[in-house]
Every structure is written in structure tokens, then in C-alpha cells.
Design an enzyme around this catalytic site. Structure first.
Site, PDB file in Angstrom:
ATOM      1  N   CYS A   1      37.445  37.222  43.613  1.00 52.81           N
ATOM      2  CA  CYS A   1      38.485  36.213  43.538  1.00 52.81           C
ATOM      3  C   CYS A   1      37.984  35.010  42.761  1.00 52.81           C
ATOM      4  O   CYS A   1      36.856  34.966  42.285  1.00 52.81           O
ATOM      5  CB  CYS A   1      38.894  35.775  44.950  1.00 52.81           C
ATOM      6  SG  CYS A   1      39.385  37.145  46.018  1.00 52.81           S
TER       7      CYS A   1
ATOM      8  N   ARG B   1      43.433  35.398  44.483  1.00 51.57           N
ATOM      9  CA  ARG B   1      42.908  36.621  45.088  1.00 51.57           C
ATOM     10  C   ARG B   1      43.047  37.848  44.206  1.00 51.57           C
ATOM     11  O   ARG B   1      44.101  38.094  43.614  1.00 51.57           O
ATOM     12  CB  ARG B   1      43.616  36.892  46.421  1.00 51.57           C
ATOM     13  CG  ARG B   1      42.973  38.057  47.179  1.00 51.57           C
ATOM     14  CD  ARG B   1      43.687  38.364  48.476  1.00 51.57           C
ATOM     15  NE  ARG B   1      42.975  39.425  49.199  1.00 51.57           N
ATOM     16  CZ  ARG B   1      43.551  40.291  50.007  1.00 51.57           C
ATOM     17  NH1 ARG B   1      44.847  40.226  50.238  1.00 51.57           N
ATOM     18  NH2 ARG B   1      42.834  41.223  50.612  1.00 51.57           N
ATOM     19  N   LEU B   2      41.945  38.597  44.118  1.00 53.84           N
ATOM     20  CA  LEU B   2      41.960  39.974  43.642  1.00 53.84           C
ATOM     21  C   LEU B   2      41.752  40.830  44.878  1.00 53.84           C
ATOM     22  O   LEU B   2      40.666  40.855  45.457  1.00 53.84           O
ATOM     23  CB  LEU B   2      40.847  40.214  42.618  1.00 53.84           C
ATOM     24  CG  LEU B   2      40.712  41.644  42.082  1.00 53.84           C
ATOM     25  CD1 LEU B   2      41.965  42.045  41.313  1.00 53.84           C
ATOM     26  CD2 LEU B   2      39.480  41.776  41.192  1.00 53.84           C
ATOM     27  N   ALA B   3      42.790  41.521  45.321  1.00 46.89           N
ATOM     28  CA  ALA B   3      42.750  42.234  46.595  1.00 46.89           C
ATOM     29  C   ALA B   3      41.952  43.531  46.463  1.00 46.89           C
ATOM     30  O   ALA B   3      42.288  44.391  45.644  1.00 46.89           O
ATOM     31  CB  ALA B   3      44.170  42.540  47.071  1.00 46.89           C
TER      32      ALA B   3
ATOM     33  N   GLY C   1      33.943  37.549  46.463  1.00 43.54           N
ATOM     34  CA  GLY C   1      32.840  38.496  46.525  1.00 43.54           C
ATOM     35  C   GLY C   1      33.050  39.607  47.527  1.00 43.54           C
ATOM     36  O   GLY C   1      34.163  39.836  48.013  1.00 43.54           O
ATOM     37  N   GLU C   2      31.962  40.278  47.813  1.00 42.04           N
ATOM     38  CA  GLU C   2      31.967  41.365  48.783  1.00 42.04           C
ATOM     39  C   GLU C   2      30.702  41.279  49.628  1.00 42.04           C
ATOM     40  O   GLU C   2      29.604  41.091  49.095  1.00 42.04           O
ATOM     41  CB  GLU C   2      31.982  42.732  48.081  1.00 42.04           C
ATOM     42  CG  GLU C   2      33.123  42.945  47.102  1.00 42.04           C
ATOM     43  CD  GLU C   2      34.474  43.086  47.768  1.00 42.04           C
ATOM     44  OE1 GLU C   2      34.512  43.278  49.001  1.00 42.04           O
ATOM     45  OE2 GLU C   2      35.492  43.013  47.053  1.00 42.04           O
TER      46      GLU C   2
ATOM     47  N   ASP D   1      36.355  41.553  55.024  1.00 44.74           N
ATOM     48  CA  ASP D   1      35.027  40.946  55.118  1.00 44.74           C
ATOM     49  C   ASP D   1      35.116  39.431  55.099  1.00 44.74           C
ATOM     50  O   ASP D   1      34.214  38.738  55.573  1.00 44.74           O
ATOM     51  CB  ASP D   1      34.105  41.458  54.006  1.00 44.74           C
ATOM     52  CG  ASP D   1      34.635  41.191  52.615  1.00 44.74           C
ATOM     53  OD1 ASP D   1      35.858  41.063  52.452  1.00 44.74           O
ATOM     54  OD2 ASP D   1      33.818  41.139  51.670  1.00 44.74           O
TER      55      ASP D   1
ATOM     56  N   VAL E   1      31.877  52.459  26.318  1.00 46.20           N
ATOM     57  CA  VAL E   1      32.401  51.839  25.106  1.00 46.20           C
ATOM     58  C   VAL E   1      31.770  52.506  23.887  1.00 46.20           C
ATOM     59  O   VAL E   1      30.603  52.901  23.913  1.00 46.20           O
ATOM     60  CB  VAL E   1      32.136  50.319  25.091  1.00 46.20           C
ATOM     61  CG1 VAL E   1      30.648  50.016  24.939  1.00 46.20           C
ATOM     62  CG2 VAL E   1      32.939  49.630  23.990  1.00 46.20           C
TER      63      VAL E   1
ATOM     64  N   SER F   1      28.068  49.134  38.162  1.00 46.75           N
ATOM     65  CA  SER F   1      27.335  48.967  36.911  1.00 46.75           C
ATOM     66  C   SER F   1      25.843  49.176  37.127  1.00 46.75           C
ATOM     67  O   SER F   1      25.322  48.952  38.223  1.00 46.75           O
ATOM     68  CB  SER F   1      27.589  47.551  36.362  1.00 46.75           C
ATOM     69  OG  SER F   1      26.656  47.213  35.352  1.00 46.75           O
TER      70      SER F   1
END
Length: 618
Positions: free
Chosen positions: A2, A50-52, A79-80, A103, A293, A382
């Protein structure tokens, strides 16, 4: 993932500044396209985009904790936390009641239970602000490795903060002013902890808590690298590394939205992809998607250079074929020079960065890769940071670079020069800034921080220094790049190799163990030998690709010529005659790197000064 922002001011009633807080929050819309929220009290106000990812319905923010209908604390969080299920169970046993599966609520309840020391219990990537309504005190917290960015700007009566400088710059109390020290940091390529290039602005140092109250601003470290004797032999070390990687990747696969991996065909991303594909297969959670890429004609016409021996695509396809039984679904994102030179895309990249970087197509292609991935997935794993952890870069193994007396990544690029913009700076400004002197001072500062192991001497002591420089400086450059390009399109990128347990363990493994087979990244290679094809295991390190299409440099030259034909915002700082001289050089393979790099630096620096209306104060 987020975008967060906020404002503490003990000298005014922030309830009258809702519009300003809204403007700050809106600057983070790219990081959080799914929802928006604000919470305002007389002296503390926070915003959230928010990015859910987890608990799509219940994880809305800012999130409050209340008792007897009184707000205790408010959290704006990005974050997570990968161990939140264990923490939730522990907190529930202590009497905490949860309203959501997120979380976020676990982090908020952990603060209420354990106070300012609670970040030591978190495993993850995070940056957040907690407003304690009981004490009217703000805590700003950043994860141990600095995976998630967090900036703050002290004011006479409090502080402004945000995930990115643009959120802070949206408040009239902060102006885009860059002084000599900011220019030095911008041009040095050393990423000094806490330094932001804008005057008066700072980054929260990784592994730190910043506390703001009526007495001012105080900083406290809750984590830093420490040196300990490593007693495991090579076989035990390899087993431990593999065990950690299995646990880390499995934890980081938790998501309520589509997930994928970034795959370059190198050892690092291939290891993450193989571990993730196997874990999903074993748990019956379906196929893993992966993305890479590439550039039109890149593989067919590839020419080795000092950084890259091989193109990525053949190794990517080897890995995908090797994992066929696990059902990996792979997509190559192929770009051409027109894509890379698109003015809209280049503008979006500059806005994502908030500052010029001068690395041109490597930023632009990464942005376009992430934009394409976002059409299919919201989370990507990543292989970033494995080179810093395990010692993968060529200069780790170059005695001249190791013993150069400066940051080894600078020595590997031909000495003190790294950023291309230096090539076209006004001579008077270059003398005043003294970038070599600044780098030397920052290098000495970094060495003074290195945790020494008693009795360690010679190569082992020096390689501990080299590892420390990379894990506290160089990795920050790459993590910031990956965060900005991914969050600009609302994609969360996770970095398993930055798990602090793995970093701590491998940091203390002797250099002789890290190179026990006579190659780079010996421990990682041995830990995942059973998962990867021989071609990938034997491949030499190859950095993120850069287009070799002559049409790209031709387009850069044309763009620079057009800029020079009009008003040049950078003219007081840049020697325009030097830029014109570059355009007079023939376009050939010898000039390609230096000319391209210098033109990239000039064009982005000029665009930044114009777009951000930066005032340079010297």
C-alpha cells in the site's frame, strides 16, 4: 502492499486540514489502487491507499484499535508480515480479539501488547505509522532490510511522512529544494542510510523506529547486522540455507490474489521459481505463472559486454522446460525501442522515482514488465538481493575492486565515476560538489559501522566489510528501484532473499564457505542443485538486461537535440556544450555505453527539474 502518509502537528488543529491530507494521500494512489482511507484527530492525521492482498474485505485502513469506544491507536500500514498467523495465535492467547483475517490487525494488536519493541517479533517487509491516541505520539517503523520505503520531514511543530517523497511534497510545508548535499547524494551512487535528496527530508533507516512527540523526533535501531562465529561445516551450512529457503518461499506464497515469479534465467530467480512451483504443486494450489523481459532481436543479435556474457531468454526457457512436470506457465514480455522511448512511459518512470537516476531503459523496461504482469497477477516473487547476500557480483571476486579503497561497485566501473550525469556537469559545480571526496567520506563512514569478529583478519575480514557495504548500501539502490517501478503499477514484489534470518546466517558464514566450490554464490548453488537444470546452475552472473538496439541510442540523440533546441531547465547546472559534443560523436559500438548513459542522465535530470520545479540551493 500500500501507500501510506500522515501529518503530526502539535501547533494546529489538523481537522481543519482535511483537504491537504487528502492531497497527500492521493499521491499514493498508484501504490494502492483498491481503496482509500483517512483518519484525523486534532494533532494526528493519517492517510492510506490500499492494494488488497490478504483479507480483501476486512483489511481496510487506517485501522483503529478501540477500548470502551475510545480510540487507543491508529495504524496506516504497507507491506506483509509473513509470520502473522503465529503472532495472531499468540496474541489471541493473551486475550486479544480480532475482527479481521488481516496481518494489519495483527501488527496493530502487537503494538498494543508489546509496545515500541514489538518490531523485533515481525518477519516481513513493511513500513508503517502508528498514532498512539493515548499519548499523542507517532511511531514510524521500517523493516530490517529496507524493502519498503518510508520518508519523513520534521516541521517546527511535528512531522510529515509518506511512503514516497511525493506524498510529503504535496503538503505546502515542504518545498522541493535540493542543496549541495542532496546533489552529492544524488550523484554519488552510494545510498547513504537516512539520506533523502530533498532538503530537510529523511528516510527512516532500515531496522529502525522513529518516535515523534511534543519533545521532538527520536530514532532507535531495533535491528542491525551483527558478527558471530559460524561453526557449521559446509554440508550443515548448505542444509541450513536450503531449509531457510524452503520456509521463506512457502511463507511468501500466502496471498488472496493471483501470484507469480519474476524469472531471468539466472540462479537467483530460477531458485525462487523452482521452490515456489514445487510448493504450490505439493499443496495442490495449481500452476505457477512466471514472467521475463526481453527486447526485439536481443537474443539473436546479442553482443557480450563487460557486465553480461549471455542473454537471458535461452536460460529462462531451459528452466521452464525443466519444471514442466510442475506446470509452470511462462510469458516473455518483449519490448522494442519505441516502447522504451514512449514519452508517457518515461514520464511515469520519473514520477515513480521522484528523482533522476540516469539508468534509462533499465528503469523503463522494468516498469513496462511490471505493467504487463499486473494484467495477470497482483503479487510477484523476485530473486533480488541474492547477489548481496551470497556474494554474486563479479567485483566480489576481483581483487582489484575488493582492495580499491572505495565502494567496490564504483571501482568495478572504472574508479570514482559511476553516474553518467557527472560527465556533463558544469565544471564549477563539479568542483564545488567534489563527488569523489563525498564518496570517500561515505565509504569511511560505512567501514566504521562494520561489526568486527574478534581475531578475524586478512581476506575474511575484508570480505565481511564488502558484504556489509552491499547489505547496507548497494542493496538499497536495487530494492528502491524494484519497489518504485512495481508499486507505480500496483504490483507487490516480494524478495525472499531479504528474509533477515537468511541474511544473518549467510553474513556470518566465512568467505571460504561462500566460495567453497571456487565460484560465486557457492552456498546458494549447492542448496538448490536438485531443483535446476545444469545450464542454469553453471551460468555466470548476468545483470538485468539493457537493450542493445542502435535505434534506441538514435532516438535518445534525437530527443536530446530537441531539448537543446529550446529552454534547458538544467543549463545552470549542466554544461550544454558537453552535451552537444556528445551528439557530434559517431554512433558506434565503442561510444554506445558512455554516450547513451550521459544522454540518459541529462534528459532525466532536465525533466526532473522541470516537472518537480526543483529549486537548487547551493
Amino acid at each position: 502492499m500500500c501507500g501510506i502518509t500522515g501529518w503530526v502537528d502539535y501547533g494546529r488543529d489538523l481537522r481543519e486540514s482535511r483537504n491537504t491530507l487528502h492531497d497527500m494521500t492521493e499521491q499514493m494512489a498508484c501504490r494502492g489502487p483498491d481503496d482509500e482511507g483517512m483518519w484525523i484527530s486534532p494533532h494526528g492525521a493519517v492517510g492510506h491507499r490500499r492494494l488488497a492482498i490478504i483479507d480483501l474485505e476486512g483489511g481496510r485502513q487506517p485501522m483503529t484499535a478501540e477500548e470502551d469506544e475510545e480510540v487507543q491507536a491508529v495504524l496506516t500500514y504497507s507491506g506483509e508480515v509473513y509470520n502473522f498467523l503465529e503472532l495472531r495465535a499468540e496474541l489471541a492467547a493473551k486475550g486479544h480479539r480480532f475482527r479481521t483475517r488481516s496481518d494489519t490487525e495483527v501488527v496493530l494488536r502487537a503494538y498494543l501488547e508489546w509496545g515500541i519493541g514489538f518490531p523485533t517479533r515481525l518477519n516481513g517487509m513493511y513500513a508503517f505509522g502508528i498514532w498512539d491516541a493515548r499519548t499523542e505520539e507517532l511511531l514510524l517503523v521500517r523493516d530490517r532490510l529496507g524493502i519498503k520505503p518510508l520518508y519523513y520531514y520534521p516541521t517546527p511543530d511535528g512531522v510529515l511522512f509518506g511512503s514516497e517523497p511525493k506524498a510529503i511534497l504535496a503538503n505546502p510545508l515542504c518545498r522541493p529544494v535540493v542543496d549541495a548535499e542532496g546533489l552529492r547524494e544524488l550523484l554519488s551512487f552510494v545510498k547513504t542510510p537516512e539520506c533523502a535528496i530533498y532538503q530537510g527530508m529523511y528516510e527512516v533507516r532500515p531496522g529502525s523506529v522513529v518516535v515523534v512527540n511534543r519533545h521532538g523526533v527520536a530514532k532507535e535501531r531495533y535491528w542491525q547486522l551483527e558478527s558471530h562465529e559460524h561453526t557449521d561445516d559446509v554440508h550443515a551450512t548448505v542444509r541450513t540455507v536450503r531449509g531457510l529457503l524452503d520456509d521463506i518461499v512457502e511463507r511468501q506464497l500466502i496471498s488472496d490474489v493471483p501470484l507469480c515469479t519474476l524469472l531471468s534465467g539466472g540462479l537467483d530467480s530460477s531458485a525462487v521459481t523452482a521452490l515456489a512451483a514445487r510448493a504450490l504443486h505439493e499443496h495442490g494450489q495449481g500452476k505457477l505463472r512466471s514472467f521475463s523481459v526481453d527486447f526485439v532481436g536481443y537474443t539473436e543479435h546479442f553482443s557480450p559486454d563487460e557486465m553480461r556474457d549471455t542473454p537471458d531468454t535461452p536460460y529462462v526457457h531451459d528452466l521452464v522446460r525443466h519444471l514442466k512436470s510442475l506446470g509452470v506457465e511462462h510469458t516473455d514480455i518483449v519490448l522494442d525501442s519505441g516502447d522504451l522511448m514512449d514519452p508517457v512511459v518515461r514520464s511515469a518512470v520519473l514520477r515513480a522515482r521522484d528523482m533522476p537516476t540516469g539508468i534509462g531503459d533499465m528503469d523503463t523496461s522494468l516498469y513496462l514488465l511490471f505493467k504487463a504482469i499486473r494484467a495477470h497477477s497482483t503479487v510477484a516473487l523476485s530473486g533480488e538481493s541474492a547477489d548481496e547476500v551470497f556474494g554474486g557480483y563479479k567485483w566480489f571476486h576481483d581483487p582489484e575492486a575488493v582492495n580499491s579503497g572505495t565502494f567496490p561497485w564504483l571501482a568495478a566501473q572504472g574508479g570514482q565515476r559511476f553516474t553518467a550525469l557527472e560527465e556533463v556537469l558544469n565544471e564549477d559545480l563539479a568542483r564545488k560538489l567534489d563527488i569523489p571526496g563525498y564518496r570517500a567520506a561515505r565509504y569511511r563512514q560505512a567501514l566504521d559501522e562494520v561489526p568486527r569478529l574478534p581475531g578475524e583478519t586478512g581476506l575474511e575480514a575484508r570480505m565481511r566489510e564488502i558484504s556489509y557495504l552491499h547489505l547496507t548500501r548497494f542493496v538499497q539502490i536495487l530494492l528502491d528501484r524494484k519497489d518504485r517501478m512495481s508499486m507505480a503499477v500496483g504490483l507487490e514484489v516480494r524478495v525472499p532473499f531479504c528474509d533477515h534470518r537468511l541474511v544473518e546466517y549467510v553474513f556470518n558464514a566465512p568467505w571460504a564457505l561462500k566460495t567453497f566450490d571456487g565460484r560465486e554464490k557457492s552456498l546458494l548453488r549447492a542448496a538448490v542443485t536438485d531443483l535446476l537444470p545444469r545450464s542454469v546452475l553453471e551460468r555466470r552472473k548476468s545483470p538485468y538486461p539493457s537493450t542493445q538496439d542502435p535505434a534506441y541510442e538514435k532516438a535518445l540523440r534525437e530527443r536530446a537535440a530537441r531539448v537543446l533546441s529550446g529552454h534547458v531547465a538544467a543549463e545552470p547546472l549542466v554544461d550544454v556544450a558537453k552535451v552537444r559534443a556528445l551528439l557530434d560523436l559517431p554512433q558506434d559500438s565503442v561510444s554506445r555505453h558512455d554516450v547513451r548513459a550521459a544522454l540518459e542522465g541529462f534528459l532525466q535530470f532536465n525533466a526532473w527539474l522541470e516537472r518537480y520545479r526543483v529549486r537548487v540551493s547551493l
